[in-house]
Design an enzyme around this catalytic site. Structure first.
Site, PDB file in Angstrom:
ATOM      1  N   ASP A 110       0.835  -1.193   0.000  1.00 40.19           N
ATOM      2  CA  ASP A 110       0.000   0.000   0.000  1.00 40.19           C
ATOM      3  C   ASP A 110       0.874   1.250   0.000  1.00 40.19           C
ATOM      4  OD1 ASP A 110      -2.695   1.273   0.443  1.00 40.19           O
ATOM      5  OD2 ASP A 110      -1.690   1.963   2.266  1.00 40.19           O
ATOM      6  N   GLU A 115       1.571  -0.495  -5.075  1.00 39.20           N
ATOM      7  CA  GLU A 115       0.505   0.461  -5.381  1.00 39.20           C
ATOM      8  C   GLU A 115       1.139   1.840  -5.615  1.00 39.20           C
ATOM      9  OE1 GLU A 115      -3.097   3.111  -3.850  1.00 39.20           O
ATOM     10  OE2 GLU A 115      -1.553   2.398  -2.490  1.00 39.20           O
TER      11      GLU A 115
END
Length: 538
Positions: free
Chosen positions: A269, A299
């Site tokens: 993330d 990401e």
């Protein structure tokens, strides 16, 4: 750029063009080794942002895994299952990485998703079905500290983080983490202000701002996105990945959780906010300690293809990345009347680095109401999913909210996308989307492609229109002369018969998709039944 295959029907000139393009592709892949993954692998993001806070999600997933495996899912991306500061939060407000729903912390034993025992049972069920698990790893920050601490800091310009707008002064930030109820199990690390780069709240003055922690060897990480000057800080208490204690604890966590849960991979993330040197070390550590084939999806959220390539280069192509440029193409084209489809893959990651691209149509960050909302019109989602699921290249990811709809905790519920036909597309990928690909990108509003199949799979024809009804004469192969091809999406009841030269004239409805398969293959493989839409449990 990766050469975009565009072979049209014709004779020797068409064959010569295909041969030249294959040679160019081979040269490219020699320079950039391909990602080692199973053919036609399919990721399902197994949650959406508004899932009920009922602590039953691990049990929910366990119940439907066999249905997903039957329609081609072999990887599930599950939400952060670590304890957050809010027991009803989705886990991106991470408090304790080592608490997987096992300890009484932050007012609950379970996370929003369930407890550790249920998590482990769900993963065992997945493994027994041959479904791998991707963990959503939140390594950028910590939230919900146990107590505030005083330390020196400087305020920075939120639009230009390298610009200091104050002199150093004492603030009080929430940076003290004891994890006392865990009692040093799995890790004895305690976090203090020295372990962070910045915070966004001064408790002493009760003021919100971006504060960079001051002191020896304290600065923003240099190897992050250069948005806002330096995009190291995102939210909460920002971890300092250059601190040896932080680095060692996170590396230990990576190998601990990968081994404890038998994970196959992770999604990192907020990757553009984390030191790329640390990310590279993290991947290498887990591979060395646990699984040499462990894979990572970063990401790195940007529509700038150059920046995504630079990110992958810094990780020595040991990770995949989300094809945000393609998503933005989908969104833009879907809201423009009869946009030209022929260049839909130009400037995308799946075109330039297909084996390192995760292609998608929506996810929890882009769904309605989210900060990264990137709406793809409902009428276009069937077209978009056909392009990522049935074509060569890319690692497609299907969104839970598109498969089941979004019905909980929202003012405007959403029905399942693609007229409910997404499971058919997924199973078509599993059963038919194999072999050489021949493209018919020869009309602005009607494009198509043929997958010629292989020794085990029959292949398919896909025709896509974002305008009026249309048809296209496409070459299937003389060996198929006389065979009848069926639209497995059910929009056409009449079969297409392949002529003696190996061609078929395939129709498509307005703003629609046709997926055509040899009727004999459909009879052998069958089509999926409807999914149990009562997955929410009410």
């Amino acid at each position: 750029m990766f050469p975009f295959l565009s072979c049209f029907s014709g004779s020797r000139r068409r064959e010569r063009k295909c041969l030249l393009e294959k040679e160019e592709n081979a040269k490219y892949l020699d320079r950039y080794p391909s990602w080692d993954g199973p053919e036609n692998s399919l990721i399902l993001q197994a949650f959406e942002w508004h899932m009920p806070s009922d602590k039953r999600h691990w049990n929910r997933l366990k119940r439907v895994l066999s249905e997903w495996q039957a329609i081609g899912v072999d990887h599930i991306w599950i939400p952060p299952g670590c304890k957050g500061m809010d027991p009803n939060g989705n886990g991106y407000d991470v408090y304790d990485l080592f608490d997987l729903g096992e300890f009484e912390q932050k007012g609950s034993v379970s996370t929003k998703w369930g407890n550790r025992i249920e998590l482990e049972e769900m993963i065992r069920q997945a493994k027994s079905l041959g479904v791998n698990v991707i963990w959503d790893a939140v390594l950028n920050h910590k939230a919900g500290a146990d107590y505030p601490e005083e330390f020196p800091a400087v305020a920075v310009d939120p639009r230009e983080r390298t610009k200091e707008i104050s002199k150093p002064f004492e603030i009080q930030g929430w940076t003290g983490f004891d994890f006392s109820n865990r009692r040093d199990q799995y890790s004895c690390m305690k976090y203090h202000w020295q372990h962070f780069s910045g915070v966004d709240w001064d408790q002493k003055r009760e003021k919100n701002a971006i504060y960079k922690i001051a002191g020896p060897n304290k600065n923003w990480a240099p190897d992050v996105s250069n948005e806002n000057g330096n995009y190291d800080f995102l939210m909460f208490a920002d971890l300092d990945h250059s601190n040896p204690e932080v680095r060692n604890d996170l590396l230990h966590w990576g190998s601990w959780i990968a081994e404890s849960l038998s994970l196959s991979g992770m999604r990192l993330d907020a990757a553009k906010h984390i030191s790329t040197r640390f990310q590279k070390a993290f991947v290498e550590h887990v591979r060395d300690q646990v699984n040499p084939k462990f894979f990572v999806i970063g990401e790195y959220w940007t529509g700038n293809l150059y920046d995504i390539h630079e990110y992958l280069e810094k990780l020595d192509y040991q990770a995949l990345a989300y094809d945000v440029p393609l998503l933005r193409k989908f969104s833009s084209i879907s809201h423009s009347a009869k946009s030209d489809l022929r260049g839909i893959f130009e400037g995308t990651l799946v075109q330039s680095r297909p084996d390192h691209a995760v292609t998608f149509v929506a996810n929890h960050d882009t769904q309605p109401g989210q900060m990264l909302e990137t709406p793809v019109a409902c009428s276009f989602k069937l077209l978009a999913y056909s392009l990522i699921l049935l074509r060569k290249g890319g690692n497609p990811c299907v969104f839970f909210g598109d498969l089941y709809g979004i019905r909980a905790n929202v003012e405007e519920p959403m029905k399942p996308a693609c007229d409910g036909k997404l499971p058919i597309l997924m199973q078509a990928r599993k059963n038919y989307a194999y072999g050489e690909q021949e493209n018919y990108f020869d009309q602005p509003n009607c494009i198509g492609f043929v997958r010629h199949g292989n020794a085990k799979h029959a292949g398919l024809v896909c025709l896509i229109s974002n305008g009026d009804p249309n048809n296209k004469r496409m070459f299937i192969g003389r060996q198929h002369a006389g065979t009848q091809w069926k639209d497995i999406l059910g929009y056409h009841r009449t079969s297409v018969v392949i002529d003696k030269r190996g061609y078929g004239n395939f129709p498509v409805n307005a703003t629609c998709v046709g997926v055509w398969v040899d009727s004999a293959a459909v009879g052998k493989d069958g089509l999926p039944g409807t999914l149990d839409l009562n997955i929410y449990g009410y």
